[in-house]
Design an enzyme around this catalytic site. Structure first.
Site, PDB file in Angstrom:
ATOM      1  N   GLN A  73      20.062 -16.345 -45.514  1.00  0.00           N
ATOM      2  CA  GLN A  73      20.955 -16.171 -46.655  1.00  0.00           C
ATOM      3  C   GLN A  73      22.157 -17.114 -46.635  1.00  0.00           C
ATOM      4  O   GLN A  73      22.783 -17.335 -47.662  1.00  0.00           O
ATOM      5  CB  GLN A  73      21.428 -14.715 -46.725  1.00  0.00           C
ATOM      6  CG  GLN A  73      20.286 -13.752 -46.991  1.00  0.00           C
ATOM      7  CD  GLN A  73      20.747 -12.309 -47.105  1.00  0.00           C
ATOM      8  OE1 GLN A  73      20.866 -11.624 -46.113  1.00  0.00           O
ATOM      9  NE2 GLN A  73      20.996 -11.855 -48.313  1.00  0.00           N
ATOM     10  N   GLU A 220      16.004  -3.617 -41.044  1.00  0.00           N
ATOM     11  CA  GLU A 220      15.337  -2.914 -42.145  1.00  0.00           C
ATOM     12  C   GLU A 220      13.812  -3.046 -42.178  1.00  0.00           C
ATOM     13  O   GLU A 220      13.243  -3.676 -43.077  1.00  0.00           O
ATOM     14  CB  GLU A 220      15.913  -3.383 -43.493  1.00  0.00           C
ATOM     15  CG  GLU A 220      17.411  -3.188 -43.604  1.00  0.00           C
ATOM     16  CD  GLU A 220      17.936  -3.470 -45.007  1.00  0.00           C
ATOM     17  OE1 GLU A 220      17.218  -4.067 -45.806  1.00  0.00           O
ATOM     18  OE2 GLU A 220      19.085  -3.081 -45.284  1.00  0.00           O
ATOM     19  N   ASN A 362      21.839   0.761 -42.124  1.00  0.00           N
ATOM     20  CA  ASN A 362      22.292   0.071 -43.332  1.00  0.00           C
ATOM     21  C   ASN A 362      22.234   1.071 -44.482  1.00  0.00           C
ATOM     22  O   ASN A 362      21.211   1.734 -44.679  1.00  0.00           O
ATOM     23  CB  ASN A 362      21.368  -1.101 -43.694  1.00  0.00           C
ATOM     24  CG  ASN A 362      21.495  -2.264 -42.729  1.00  0.00           C
ATOM     25  OD1 ASN A 362      22.325  -2.249 -41.819  1.00  0.00           O
ATOM     26  ND2 ASN A 362      20.679  -3.277 -42.926  1.00  0.00           N
ATOM     27  N   GLU A 429      25.390  -2.317 -42.074  1.00  0.00           N
ATOM     28  CA  GLU A 429      25.605  -2.893 -43.403  1.00  0.00           C
ATOM     29  C   GLU A 429      26.061  -1.810 -44.355  1.00  0.00           C
ATOM     30  O   GLU A 429      25.535  -0.693 -44.324  1.00  0.00           O
ATOM     31  CB  GLU A 429      24.310  -3.489 -43.990  1.00  0.00           C
ATOM     32  CG  GLU A 429      23.964  -4.869 -43.528  1.00  0.00           C
ATOM     33  CD  GLU A 429      22.688  -5.387 -44.180  1.00  0.00           C
ATOM     34  OE1 GLU A 429      22.404  -5.048 -45.351  1.00  0.00           O
ATOM     35  OE2 GLU A 429      21.962  -6.123 -43.499  1.00  0.00           O
ATOM     36  N   GLU A 480      20.910 -13.786 -52.319  1.00  0.00           N
ATOM     37  CA  GLU A 480      20.535 -12.377 -52.323  1.00  0.00           C
ATOM     38  C   GLU A 480      19.019 -12.266 -52.583  1.00  0.00           C
ATOM     39  O   GLU A 480      18.578 -11.708 -53.574  1.00  0.00           O
ATOM     40  CB  GLU A 480      21.403 -11.627 -53.343  1.00  0.00           C
ATOM     41  CG  GLU A 480      21.135 -10.153 -53.521  1.00  0.00           C
ATOM     42  CD  GLU A 480      21.113  -9.310 -52.242  1.00  0.00           C
ATOM     43  OE1 GLU A 480      21.682  -9.709 -51.216  1.00  0.00           O
ATOM     44  OE2 GLU A 480      20.481  -8.238 -52.299  1.00  0.00           O
TER      45      GLU A 480
HETATM   46  C1  PNW Z   1      19.816  -5.493 -47.325  1.00  0.00           C
HETATM   47  N1  PNW Z   1      16.887  -2.464 -52.214  1.00  0.00           N
HETATM   48  O1  PNW Z   1      18.651  -5.564 -48.054  1.00  0.00           O
HETATM   49  C2  PNW Z   1      19.697  -6.690 -46.430  1.00  0.00           C
HETATM   50  O2  PNW Z   1      19.741  -6.390 -45.064  1.00  0.00           O
HETATM   51  C3  PNW Z   1      20.601  -7.809 -46.784  1.00  0.00           C
HETATM   52  O3  PNW Z   1      20.052  -8.994 -46.317  1.00  0.00           O
HETATM   53  C4  PNW Z   1      20.860  -7.819 -48.276  1.00  0.00           C
HETATM   54  O4  PNW Z   1      21.526  -8.943 -48.719  1.00  0.00           O
HETATM   55  C5  PNW Z   1      21.630  -6.545 -48.587  1.00  0.00           C
HETATM   56  O5  PNW Z   1      20.910  -5.408 -48.169  1.00  0.00           O
HETATM   57  C6  PNW Z   1      21.977  -6.373 -50.054  1.00  0.00           C
HETATM   58  O6  PNW Z   1      20.818  -6.238 -50.805  1.00  0.00           O
HETATM   59  C7  PNW Z   1      18.295  -4.775 -49.089  1.00  0.00           C
HETATM   60  O7  PNW Z   1      16.320  -3.021 -53.178  1.00  0.00           O
HETATM   61  C8  PNW Z   1      17.559  -5.355 -50.105  1.00  0.00           C
HETATM   62  O8  PNW Z   1      17.033  -1.221 -52.176  1.00  0.00           O
HETATM   63  C9  PNW Z   1      17.087  -4.599 -51.141  1.00  0.00           C
HETATM   64  C10 PNW Z   1      17.375  -3.249 -51.158  1.00  0.00           C
HETATM   65  C11 PNW Z   1      18.128  -2.651 -50.151  1.00  0.00           C
HETATM   66  C12 PNW Z   1      18.582  -3.432 -49.115  1.00  0.00           C
END
Ligand code: PNW
Length: 588
Positions: A73, A220, A362, A429, A480
């Site tokens: 990212q 995750e 997270n 997070e 993102e």
């Molecule tokens: C996390 N959803 O990912 C990641 O660990 C990060 O890299 C990311 O930038 C951050 O959250 C914000 O999105 C997610 O769709 C991505 O529910 C998608 C989801 C949740 C967390």
């Protein structure tokens, strides 16, 4: 109650109560709205719900205050200095996968702008920085046969610079950028990946371990599995076997995690003394209708698939009984003779159980859940058997999936405490996005951090949750994933129209920094003392400068604000910059 609607007969029901017109007794059943209206009458309006009121208090000593990023990212330099390609390089270069055709080719160019990132971290005054290693940057084909020394040097230098700045590293081994060479032989689906991951982990512990005390194996697993291998919205973009692939991939991720933990435990723990765990993500789920038992069960299933799928084998041993039951039931409904969820052998159960040193979480938001019967449909979603929606009153953010729901974080933390025997928890997070025009005065982010961190404080002070750290996602506006640069989670704005990609602090930087300096929300009215639980009620009565205070506190606030204004000018005291008073604490 529902009644005769003249020309429309009984077609529409306007009632707070449903009337069964097929039953000669005409029984009346209260609808959800009847309960709702009852509550409005009882409360004589809409008072601030108890769990939305803020409390004063501080976190434990040596609390981990951090901000996070991930290699793909932010780093850019996708083909510099011998880096191999990752599945995200391939995915973003596949037309139609990412909004606006964005890629991580340059991203925030953190590979070449390390000083700027360190300067940003210093400005926030975090004690820790969470970043991830790009596997193909250090091992271009994914194996230890060939090491890319330049890539390794980059992380060595990053660690040295952080430590020189008195910022402790929290290092993620895998934040989704798998070497493409490993995907070419099946990626997470091929169980040889377990050995590859173990070698990669061993390599990092050996080379970087002396400088790292906090490790995260996977970021995750749910998102890796479901977005990458069910929906195909993330790399490697697979969606052709949504019935079986997530469980195969998940099975290999859990076993890979356990092997990495054991390598550390056997070879490095004694000399390096660090902690190794996994980070799972979870929404909190509430029943859509709090008067329906099925909706409670649906909500529980949501959290169980987010957390239990991974955490149960690692914290309690074996797959969660609820996940097992759900996948088996749906497999049988599809005419199969056994579950699509693989089984661990008794040796594997033993080997995986206990491979954690803390709980990495997270969390972003909450959802409302209700059950859906998918018939014989063979699909991960059908196994979960629920649909989730948002409450329309929850504040929107820059991401459709993310509504502001601070109350859910406290409930989730309490759930983890009770379900997994009170582990030390690091929130790895938590954060919020914006999209559209740039506004550096990000009041919504200040509000989000204030409200969410205060709920974490409640979990700590009122629910005795063993919370040891908090990490704001993200340090920088960055790629993102599938939505490219359109959604911005950063504390710092990155101007992408300037080739130098300068980082500019948003207003939330000084607010988060104040919370860090104060180690929470110390009570401004009663001076520097331990917050007692009895002192908590009744602090939210008056709106003063956008803060909720009792009238005495507001008066004190007025005086102290004035006093602080003077003292702050002298630069000797910290004060929160907006929404909630944070004072009576020293700047580090
Ligand atoms: C996390 N959803 O990912 C990641 O660990 C990060 O890299 C990311 O930038 C951050 O959250 C914000 O999105 C997610 O769709 C991505 O529910 C998608 C989801 C949740 C967390």
């Amino acid at each position: 109650m529902d009644s005769f609607q003249f020309v429309f007969g009984y077609l529409f029901g306007f009632g707070l109560h449903h009337v069964d017109f097929n039953n000669p007794n005409r029984p009346r059943t209260p609808k959800f709205s009847a309960h709702f209206y009852y509550n409005v009458m009882r409360d004589n309006g809409f008072p601030l719900p108890e769990d939305e009121k803020m409390i004063y208090g501080e976190f434990k000593k040596d609390f981990i205050w951090s901000s996070a990023t991930a290699s793909y990212q932010i780093e850019g330099a996708w083909r510099e200095d011998g880096k191999g390609l990752s599945i995200w390089d391939k995915f973003t270069h596949t037309p139609g996968k990412i909004s606006e055709h964005d890629t991580g080719d340059v991203a925030c160019n953190s590979y070449n702008k390390m000083e700027d990132d360190i300067a940003a971290l210093k400005k926030v005054k975090v004690s820790h920085y969470r970043f991830s290693i790009s596997w193909p940057r250090v091992l271009p084909d994914g194996t230890t046969k060939y090491v890319n020394q330049a890539g390794l040097n980059y992380y060595q230098k990053l660690l040295d610079s952080l430590i020189a700045a008195n910022i402790q590293p929290q290092v993620t081994l895998y934040h989704w950028d798998l070497p493409q060479a490993l995907q070419d032989v099946g990626g997470w689906e091929n169980e040889t990946i377990i050995e590859r991951f173990k070698e990669y982990a061993d390599f990092l512990f050996q080379n970087l371990g002396p400088k790292v005390k906090l490790w995260i194996t996977f970021n995750e697993p749910f998102i890796i599995t479901v977005l990458g291998h069910v929906q195909g919205a993330h790399a490697p973009g697979l969606n052709d076997r949504p019935d079986t692939l997530p469980y195969i991939v998940g099975h290999n991720i859990i076993r890979s995690h356990a092997e990495a933990w054991h390598v550390y435990n056997d070879k490095y723990r004694a000399s390096q003394g660090g902690l190794v765990s996994i980070t799972v993500n979870s929404d909190w789920a509430e029943p859509r209708n709090p008067y329906k038992q099925e909706d409670y069960e649906a909500a529980r299933n949501v959290v169980e698939f987010y957390l239990g799928w991974w955490v149960h084998p690692i914290f309690n041993g074996d797959y969660s009984p609820l996940v097992k039951k759900s996948v088996l039931k749906q497999s049988l409904a599809g005419g199969l003779t056994k579950s699509r969820l693989p089984e661990f052998t008794p040796e594997e159960i033993k080997r995986i159980n206990g491979t954690y040193d803390y709980f990495g979480l997270n969390h972003y938001c909450s959802v409302l859940a209700f059950p859906v019967d998918y018939g014989s449909f063979q699909h991960f979603e059908a196994d979960r058997g629920v649909v989730v929606i948002s409450d329309r009153t929850w504040l929107e953010t820059g991401s459709v999936w993310l509504r502001m729901t601070p109350f859910g974080l406290r409930r989730l933390l309490k759930f983890i405490k009770e379900e997994y025997r009170n582990p030390p928890i690091i929130i790895t997070e938590n954060g919020v996005s914006e999209n559209g025009p740039v506004d550096l005065n990000d009041v919504h982010r200040k509000y989000y951090y204030e409200q969410y961190i205060n709920q974490v404080l409640k979990a700590y002070l009122l629910d005795d949750v063993n919370i040891i750290g908090y990490t704001a996602w993200s340090l920088l506006d960055n790629l993102e994933w599938g939505v490219g640069y359109t959604e911005r989670f950063g504390l710092f704005y990155v101007n992408r129209t300037d080739p130098d990609l300068p980082r500019t602090p948003k207003a939330s930087v000084s607010y988060y920094s104040s919370i860090i300096s104060c180690n929470g929300f110390p009570d401004p009215a009663s001076g520097p003392h331990e917050l007692t639980k009895e002192a908590i009620p009744g602090i939210n009565n008056v709106n003063f400068l956008g803060m909720s205070l009792s009238s005495e506190d507001a008066a004190t606030g007025l005086n102290t604000t004035f006093a602080l204004l003077i003292v702050a000018l002298a630069g000797t005291i910290c004060v929160a910059v907006g929404l909630f008073p944070v004072e009576n604490c020293r700047v580090n």
